[in-house]
Design a protein around this motif. Sequence first.
Motif, mmCIF file in Angstrom:
data_model
loop_
_atom_site.group_PDB
_atom_site.id
_atom_site.type_symbol
_atom_site.label_atom_id
_atom_site.label_comp_id
_atom_site.label_asym_id
_atom_site.label_seq_id
_atom_site.Cartn_x
_atom_site.Cartn_y
_atom_site.Cartn_z
ATOM 1 N N THR A 167 -5.451 2.359 3.182
ATOM 2 C CA THR A 167 -6.562 1.807 2.400
ATOM 3 C C THR A 167 -7.379 0.840 3.268
ATOM 4 O OG1 THR A 167 -5.251 2.070 0.414
ATOM 5 C CG2 THR A 167 -7.114 0.541 0.273
ATOM 6 N N GLU A 201 -8.221 5.768 -15.711
ATOM 7 C CA GLU A 201 -8.574 6.551 -14.519
ATOM 8 C C GLU A 201 -8.395 8.045 -14.725
ATOM 9 O OE1 GLU A 201 -6.231 5.791 -10.979
ATOM 10 O OE2 GLU A 201 -4.405 5.516 -12.131
ATOM 11 N N SER A 218 0.835 -1.213 0.000
ATOM 12 C CA SER A 218 0.000 0.000 0.000
ATOM 13 C C SER A 218 0.861 1.251 0.000
ATOM 14 C CB SER A 218 -0.912 -0.001 1.232
ATOM 15 O OG SER A 218 -1.661 1.192 1.293
ATOM 16 N N GLN A 219 0.569 2.171 -0.895
ATOM 17 C CA GLN A 219 1.259 3.463 -0.899
ATOM 18 C C GLN A 219 0.872 4.230 0.347
ATOM 19 O OE1 GLN A 219 2.053 7.324 -0.811
ATOM 20 N NE2 GLN A 219 -0.078 7.002 -1.418
HETATM 21 C C1 F6R Z 1 -4.201 3.986 -9.239
HETATM 22 C C2 F6R Z 1 -4.119 4.083 -7.800
HETATM 23 C C3 F6R Z 1 -4.966 3.184 -6.961
HETATM 24 C C4 F6R Z 1 -4.190 2.731 -5.715
HETATM 25 C C5 F6R Z 1 -5.111 1.953 -4.778
HETATM 26 C C6 F6R Z 1 -4.373 1.447 -3.552
HETATM 27 O O1 F6R Z 1 -3.345 4.872 -9.856
HETATM 28 O O2 F6R Z 1 -3.393 4.891 -7.282
HETATM 29 O O3 F6R Z 1 -5.412 2.079 -7.681
HETATM 30 O O4 F6R Z 1 -3.106 1.963 -6.122
HETATM 31 O O5 F6R Z 1 -6.180 2.767 -4.369
HETATM 32 O O6 F6R Z 1 -3.904 2.514 -2.767
HETATM 33 P P1 F6R Z 1 -2.777 2.303 -1.717
HETATM 34 O O7 F6R Z 1 -1.550 1.870 -2.409
HETATM 35 O O8 F6R Z 1 -2.631 3.618 -1.033
HETATM 36 O O9 F6R Z 1 -3.264 1.231 -0.768
#
Ligand code: F6R
Length: 364
Positions: free
Chosen positions: A108, A244, A103-104
């Motif tokens: 999430t 997107e 997760s970035q």
């Molecule tokens: C697409 C994008 C989303 C995230 C997803 C998960 O460009 O950014 O698909 O990859 O919402 O988010 P994280 O990584 O924050 O859990």
Amino acid sequence: EKGGYEHFMLKEMYEQPKAIADTFSPRIKDNDIVIEELNMTDEEIKNIHKIMIVACGSASHTGMTSKYIFEGMARIPVEVDLASEFRYRNPIIEEGTLVIIISQSGETADSLAALREAKGKGAKVLGIVNVVGSSIAREADNVMYTWAGPEIAVATTKAYSCQLVALYLLAMKFARVREKITAEELKSYIEDLKRIPDQVELLLNNKNKIQKFANRYLAAREVFFIGRGIDYAISMEGSLKLKEISYIHSEAYAAGELKHGTISLIEEGTLVAAVLTQEELYQKMISNMREVSTRGAFVLAVTNEGNIEVERAADYVIYIPKTNKYFTNSLAIIPLQLFGYYIAVGRGCDVDKPRNLAKSVTVE
Ligand code: F6R
């Protein structure tokens, strides 16, 4: 704050060479991979029977890419799940299963719930997270940070690239400890890894060419991305990037699936982006490209430098520099990011803040 760039997304794409280097540099020591945060002994690494990777969106695409690498290089079976599916399917987690949550944001909701589900079932959970101190980073047993720095644009670019690199490092580490690769092989993979930042830079410098190409497709109704193996995983990310932010419908297909339904959608002028970076699959991909071009598709190919034969089956070719077969996604994604970006710019879309989307999805 955008440092002279028109959008955060473009700025963040340009930050990729540094972000990638920041993610691997501290973990390479004397031709070996050292991941202190992993907190696993060699014995524990040898005892991993299965890896389950759980994430949402683009993060799940890096999981898909790494499945081919963990399986191919380290010979460990991998399951990749979407967090929203994993959390409700009563997953089977046996002894020796390593769960990786990617997760970035680290916030999430579905990914966090999946982490709790996995821990509740007794799994050891490793988080691959960008935001330091976020919920997923705090709750995971161990955290491997991606050092992408703050990502503002809703569409992820540099965090995605750093997730790939973190997964490469893990796969290389596991493969070496489990003696699936030799010290020499590891050394050559490390050399390839060190070349990626400059190679990404080179690809970014092609942006004007890609913008010119993108401008021809501003009115496209839909675009298909096809690939096999690791290139199927990148097709998913290329497709998501485009749809997107540009609101053009697009789909990613495993190229071998085309004739099981999708090919009926191909019309005169439909754009098909074919990714072919796996030498052993070139011929299969070229046949798929011919199948769509004989039905009128315009074929854009992304392939390795030197694969001249592709020009007989494609209308437009973008070459990526040479690396090993496991790292090609890090290079092939760059033209696909630029393509999505310039289509969205050309269509006058709000690139950094596409409609209906949030940077961090903290509700289900
Ligand atoms: C697409 C994008 C989303 C995230 C997803 C998960 O460009 O950014 O698909 O990859 O919402 O988010 P994280 O990584 O924050 O859990």
